[in-house]
Design a protein around this motif. Structure first.
Motif, PDB file in Angstrom:
ATOM      1  N   LEU A  50       0.836  -1.208   0.000  1.00 40.01           N
ATOM      2  CA  LEU A  50       0.000   0.000   0.000  1.00 40.01           C
ATOM      3  C   LEU A  50       0.866   1.252   0.000  1.00 40.01           C
ATOM      4  O   LEU A  50       0.630   2.180  -0.772  1.00 40.01           O
ATOM      5  CB  LEU A  50      -0.909   0.020   1.238  1.00 40.01           C
ATOM      6  CG  LEU A  50      -2.266  -0.660   1.157  1.00 40.01           C
ATOM      7  CD1 LEU A  50      -3.054  -0.403   2.434  1.00 40.01           C
ATOM      8  CD2 LEU A  50      -3.068  -0.196  -0.048  1.00 40.01           C
ATOM      9  N   TYR A  51       1.857   1.272   0.885  1.00 37.72           N
ATOM     10  CA  TYR A  51       2.745   2.440   0.988  1.00 37.72           C
ATOM     11  C   TYR A  51       3.421   2.718  -0.359  1.00 37.72           C
ATOM     12  O   TYR A  51       3.462   3.851  -0.839  1.00 37.72           O
ATOM     13  CB  TYR A  51       3.801   2.194   2.075  1.00 37.72           C
ATOM     14  CG  TYR A  51       4.761   3.346   2.273  1.00 37.72           C
ATOM     15  CD1 TYR A  51       4.512   4.332   3.224  1.00 37.72           C
ATOM     16  CD2 TYR A  51       5.928   3.453   1.512  1.00 37.72           C
ATOM     17  CE1 TYR A  51       5.400   5.388   3.408  1.00 37.72           C
ATOM     18  CE2 TYR A  51       6.804   4.504   1.682  1.00 37.72           C
ATOM     19  CZ  TYR A  51       6.543   5.467   2.632  1.00 37.72           C
ATOM     20  OH  TYR A  51       7.423   6.520   2.808  1.00 37.72           O
ATOM     21  N   LYS A  52       3.919   1.667  -0.976  1.00 38.11           N
ATOM     22  CA  LYS A  52       4.611   1.810  -2.265  1.00 38.11           C
ATOM     23  C   LYS A  52       3.666   2.348  -3.340  1.00 38.11           C
ATOM     24  O   LYS A  52       4.042   3.188  -4.162  1.00 38.11           O
ATOM     25  CB  LYS A  52       5.176   0.445  -2.691  1.00 38.11           C
ATOM     26  CG  LYS A  52       6.024   0.502  -3.953  1.00 38.11           C
ATOM     27  CD  LYS A  52       6.515  -0.890  -4.347  1.00 38.11           C
ATOM     28  CE  LYS A  52       7.184  -0.849  -5.718  1.00 38.11           C
ATOM     29  NZ  LYS A  52       7.368  -2.195  -6.277  1.00 38.11           N
ATOM     30  N   ALA A  53       2.418   1.856  -3.329  1.00 41.81           N
ATOM     31  CA  ALA A  53       1.430   2.308  -4.321  1.00 41.81           C
ATOM     32  C   ALA A  53       1.133   3.796  -4.147  1.00 41.81           C
ATOM     33  O   ALA A  53       1.087   4.556  -5.122  1.00 41.81           O
ATOM     34  CB  ALA A  53       0.145   1.493  -4.186  1.00 41.81           C
ATOM     35  N   PHE A  54       0.926   4.219  -2.903  1.00 41.91           N
ATOM     36  CA  PHE A  54       0.644   5.640  -2.650  1.00 41.91           C
ATOM     37  C   PHE A  54       1.868   6.508  -2.961  1.00 41.91           C
ATOM     38  O   PHE A  54       1.727   7.604  -3.510  1.00 41.91           O
ATOM     39  CB  PHE A  54       0.194   5.851  -1.200  1.00 41.91           C
ATOM     40  CG  PHE A  54      -1.187   5.340  -0.908  1.00 41.91           C
ATOM     41  CD1 PHE A  54      -2.271   5.719  -1.692  1.00 41.91           C
ATOM     42  CD2 PHE A  54      -1.422   4.478   0.157  1.00 41.91           C
ATOM     43  CE1 PHE A  54      -3.557   5.257  -1.421  1.00 41.91           C
ATOM     44  CE2 PHE A  54      -2.690   4.016   0.445  1.00 41.91           C
ATOM     45  CZ  PHE A  54      -3.765   4.404  -0.352  1.00 41.91           C
ATOM     46  N   LYS A  55       3.046   5.994  -2.627  1.00 38.94           N
ATOM     47  CA  LYS A  55       4.290   6.736  -2.913  1.00 38.94           C
ATOM     48  C   LYS A  55       4.420   7.042  -4.404  1.00 38.94           C
ATOM     49  O   LYS A  55       4.715   8.167  -4.808  1.00 38.94           O
ATOM     50  CB  LYS A  55       5.498   5.920  -2.429  1.00 38.94           C
ATOM     51  CG  LYS A  55       6.847   6.532  -2.772  1.00 38.94           C
ATOM     52  CD  LYS A  55       7.992   5.645  -2.268  1.00 38.94           C
ATOM     53  CE  LYS A  55       9.346   6.176  -2.727  1.00 38.94           C
ATOM     54  NZ  LYS A  55      10.454   5.314  -2.227  1.00 38.94           N
ATOM     55  N   GLU A  56       4.175   6.032  -5.221  1.00 37.27           N
ATOM     56  CA  GLU A  56       4.284   6.199  -6.669  1.00 37.27           C
ATOM     57  C   GLU A  56       3.272   7.240  -7.172  1.00 37.27           C
ATOM     58  O   GLU A  56       3.592   8.097  -8.002  1.00 37.27           O
ATOM     59  CB  GLU A  56       4.027   4.842  -7.344  1.00 37.27           C
ATOM     60  CG  GLU A  56       4.352   4.799  -8.818  1.00 37.27           C
ATOM     61  CD  GLU A  56       4.128   3.411  -9.427  1.00 37.27           C
ATOM     62  OE1 GLU A  56       4.624   3.206 -10.541  1.00 37.27           O
ATOM     63  OE2 GLU A  56       3.448   2.559  -8.810  1.00 37.27           O
ATOM     64  N   GLN A  57       2.061   7.187  -6.638  1.00 30.49           N
ATOM     65  CA  GLN A  57       1.023   8.120  -7.068  1.00 30.49           C
ATOM     66  C   GLN A  57       1.351   9.554  -6.660  1.00 30.49           C
ATOM     67  O   GLN A  57       1.273  10.478  -7.478  1.00 30.49           O
ATOM     68  CB  GLN A  57      -0.344   7.720  -6.496  1.00 30.49           C
ATOM     69  CG  GLN A  57      -1.462   8.655  -6.982  1.00 30.49           C
ATOM     70  CD  GLN A  57      -2.840   8.266  -6.490  1.00 30.49           C
ATOM     71  OE1 GLN A  57      -2.989   7.543  -5.512  1.00 30.49           O
ATOM     72  NE2 GLN A  57      -3.867   8.760  -7.163  1.00 30.49           N
TER      73      GLN A  57
END
Length: 294
Positions: free
Chosen positions: A123-130
């Motif tokens: 989840l953290y990685k997904a939000f970071k990319e966005q």
């Protein structure tokens, strides 16, 4: 222009934008299409929506990136384009905003941590990319919204705080129970939300969707009982939806919404905008009411 939070601290009441999804559909987006892909394939149409809210008097506009995490866009075969889609979303709103603010919209992923659908790291990685894409495109703040789960909201806030220089806002969605209390789909109350989101690093908190402005007054009141200082943003629906001739209808007119603006400001809201069913006409009337108060 300074930070949004500094404007609030100086006593300003600010006006945000309204609904996006319905306007994309009016402009020809078909069911099953990826809204975020329109930032690349139909940028002029997306720009028109953003500009319509600036023209209505909004101090800030969101971006067409609500479903912009990999978890949502990979369903359309766009998993390798997360950064590009979000950057384009922010660039379009930045162009429309001129000297006004841009809020980079970040919605829930649809994954549920407690069900084991996803790990915290994923989840953290997904939000970071966005959020990195949104910042690169010119967003002033990251607007994490329509959250129902405190853990997911906190991870999104942390990803934005740790990987951008943007202000970080977070709103959750509450519905009224039969007992008259407000709860998110995951059972979170506005009171429980406050300290958790602030501890995660949110500069501003609030509520969006789920309610018309009348019920939002109760939510703001509850937040203010827990914390007198934290800035509050409200994006209210145009009333409670009902189905009519196979269509979802939001019944609240711009006039009806504007009548409650003084009450929600008195309750403690600092930024007022719209969610589902609201139009530039709604935002124009909110602007008129805010200008009368200031």
């Amino acid at each position: 222009m300074g930070k949004i939070i500094d404007q609030i601290k100086a006593g300003k009441i600010l006006v945000s934008d309204g609904a996006w999804g319905t306007f994309l559909q009016k402009k020809g987006m078909k069911p099953g299409e990826c809204p975020e892909e329109w930032n690349i394939t139909h940028p002029a149409e997306v720009f028109d929506i953003a500009k319509s809210y600036i023209d209505a008097g909004a101090d800030m506009i969101e971006t067409n990136s609500f479903g912009g995490t990999i978890f949502k866009v990979q369903k359309y075969g766009l998993g390798d384009k997360v950064f590009e889609l979000n950057k384009a979303a922010a660039e379009i709103s930045r162009k429309a905003a001129g000297d006004k603010y841009v809020l980079g919209s970040v919605g829930p992923t649809g994954k549920i941590l407690m069900m084991g659908d996803v790990t915290e790291e994923e989840l953290y990685k997904a939000f970071k990319e966005q959020v990195k894409g949104l910042e690169a495109g010119g967003a002033d703040a990251i607007m994490i919204e329509t959250m129902t789960d405190l853990d997911e909201a906190s991870l999104a806030i942390r990803a934005a705080k740790e990987n951008t220089n943007c202000e970080v806002f977070c709103t959750m969605t509450f519905e009224k129970t039969l007992q008259g209390e407000f709860r998110s789909m995951m059972g979170v109350s506005p009171t429980e939300m406050v300290n958790t989101l602030i501890d995660a690093g949110a500069d501003l908190i609030g509520a969006n969707c789920g309610n018309g402005i009348a019920d939002m007054i109760g939510i703001v009141t509850e937040i203010r009982k827990t914390n007198a200082e934290i800035p509050i943003l409200i994006h209210a629906n145009a009333g409670m939806p009902h189905f009519h001739d196979g269509q979802t209808v939001f019944p609240e007119t711009p006039e009806e919404m504007s009548l409650l603006v003084p009450k929600i400001i008195a309750a403690g809201a600092n930024i007022i905008g719209g969610c589902c069913g609201t139009t530039p006409d709604h935002i124009c009337r909110v602007r008129d009411e805010v200008d009368k108060i200031e």
